[in-house]
Design a protein around this motif. Structure first.
Motif, short mmCIF file in Angstrom:
data_model
loop_
_atom_site.label_atom_id
_atom_site.label_comp_id
_atom_site.label_asym_id
_atom_site.label_seq_id
_atom_site.Cartn_x
_atom_site.Cartn_y
_atom_site.Cartn_z
N ALA A 295 0.83 -1.21 0.00
CA ALA A 295 0.00 0.00 0.00
C ALA A 295 0.86 1.25 0.00
O ALA A 295 0.56 2.24 -0.70
CB ALA A 295 -0.93 -0.01 1.21
N ARG A 296 1.97 1.22 0.80
CA ARG A 296 2.84 2.39 0.85
C ARG A 296 3.51 2.64 -0.50
O ARG A 296 3.58 3.78 -0.96
CB ARG A 296 3.91 2.18 1.93
N TYR A 297 3.96 1.56 -1.15
CA TYR A 297 4.56 1.72 -2.48
C TYR A 297 3.53 2.21 -3.50
O TYR A 297 3.84 3.04 -4.36
CB TYR A 297 5.17 0.39 -2.95
N TRP A 298 2.32 1.69 -3.41
CA TRP A 298 1.26 2.10 -4.34
C TRP A 298 0.96 3.59 -4.19
O TRP A 298 0.85 4.32 -5.18
CB TRP A 298 0.00 1.29 -4.08
N ILE A 299 0.86 4.06 -2.95
CA ILE A 299 0.58 5.47 -2.71
C ILE A 299 1.75 6.33 -3.17
O ILE A 299 1.56 7.38 -3.81
CB ILE A 299 0.29 5.70 -1.21
N THR A 300 2.98 5.87 -2.88
CA THR A 300 4.17 6.63 -3.28
C THR A 300 4.25 6.76 -4.78
O THR A 300 4.60 7.83 -5.31
CB THR A 300 5.44 5.94 -2.75
N ASP A 301 3.93 5.69 -5.50
CA ASP A 301 3.98 5.73 -6.97
C ASP A 301 2.98 6.70 -7.55
O ASP A 301 3.19 7.23 -8.66
CB ASP A 301 3.71 4.33 -7.54
N ARG A 302 1.89 6.96 -6.83
CA ARG A 302 0.85 7.83 -7.37
C ARG A 302 0.94 9.27 -6.88
O ARG A 302 0.13 10.10 -7.28
CB ARG A 302 -0.53 7.25 -7.05
N VAL A 303 1.90 9.56 -6.04
CA VAL A 303 2.09 10.94 -5.58
C VAL A 303 2.38 11.89 -6.75
O VAL A 303 1.78 12.96 -6.85
CB VAL A 303 3.19 11.02 -4.51
#
Length: 291
Positions: A12-20
């Motif tokens: 989830a953290r990687y997914w959110i970071t990728d979409r920043v």
């Protein structure tokens, strides 16, 4: 259990970071849009974001019905393009005589400007063929909006003029990508197959198809975009349904705010559809297949 929770948290953290970056780009775009609208200060030239939002909300029932109608057509067109593109690509890549006979016709067909064929496909499914309804469902507008009845929100996955035209537009990249990948098998694997006594079918099943899979996956992402373009173009030119036709109506009525809103809705829905397809590809293909 804790391992699974930690793994999900990391994903989830990687997914959110990728979409920043995407989120930041969206905010900057809205700020730029607002600034340009304030400088021009005329909703009939550049509509304000809030004016666009109000125009969209005032017709939320129509927009939701039409956007679902459009993207059900896109889904059908995409599946048809992938299915026929891969199957025909496999056949033509393996049969030399068929490839030599058909490729000039494929190149000729690909050279035809696609929009000019949209009326042809629409006419075929009006005067010659009947639309093939795969199945019907009640669209989300019936559940989200009290003003929309289940009958009004009824949608269908169907093979019709719009979906076949869009499938035609999206067919070529995946078809050519399949042929290219099938013919790119390294010589050492050809020798290995010969040593093992593999038949032509076994070479396709165990070697050529898997060599072509990265090309197929890459071409599939292009097919997503072209399927969307094909459906919207068909709705522009030769249809009275879908979200594309709503843009035509907004243009004829000079409703720039509504037009902007519909275009933004298409952009967001197309992004979500593209990301869904990429996610599916990553989960159904071997690791490293999708970049």
């Amino acid at each position: 259990m804790s391992f699974n929770v930690d793994t999900l948290a990391v994903r989830a953290r990687y997914w959110i970071t990728d979409r920043v970056p995407t989120f930041v780009a969206g905010v900057l775009f809205l700020a730029f849009w607002q600034a340009v609208a304030m400088v021009i200060d005329n909703n009939r030239i550049v509509a304000y974001p809030m004016y666009t939002w109000d125009s969209l909300v005032s017709r939320a029932d129509t927009v939701l019905i039409r956007i679902v109608e459009t993207f059900t057509s896109i889904a059908v067109a995409f599946v048809l393009a992938v299915l026929f593109g891969v199957l025909l690509g496999l056949v033509i890549a393996e049969l030399t005589i068929v490839r030599e006979m058909s490729m000039p016709m494929v190149i000729f067909a690909y050279a035809i400007p696609h929009p000019v064929l949209a009326p042809v496909f629409i006419i075929w499914f009006i005067t010659v063929l009947d639309p093939i309804v795969l199945f019907q469902f009640t669209g989300p507008s019936a559940y989200l909006l009290g003003s929309v009845t289940a009958e009004q929100a009824t949608q269908a996955f169907a093979i019709n003029g719009v979906t076949t035209f869009a499938a035609w537009v999206g067919f070529f990249p995946i078809f050519l990508g399949t042929i290219t990948g099938m013919n790119a098998l390294e010589e050492r694997f050809e020798h290995l197959g010969q040593v093992l006594g593999a038949t032509r079918f076994q070479m396709v099943r165990y070697f050529r198809f898997w060599r072509a899979l990265p090309n197929i996956a890459s071409s599939t992402k292009s097919t997503v975009q072209l399927s969307i373009i094909g459906v919207i173009v068909a709705e522009f030119i030769a249809s009275s349904q879908g979200i594309g036709y709503q843009i035509v109506l907004a243009w004829k009525n000079g409703e720039l705010g509504y037009m902007f809103g519909v275009i933004l809705f298409i952009m967001v829905a197309a992004y979500l559809f593209f990301q869904t397809v990429v996610w599916l590809l990553k989960n159904v293909t071997p690791p490293g297949t999708v970049e």
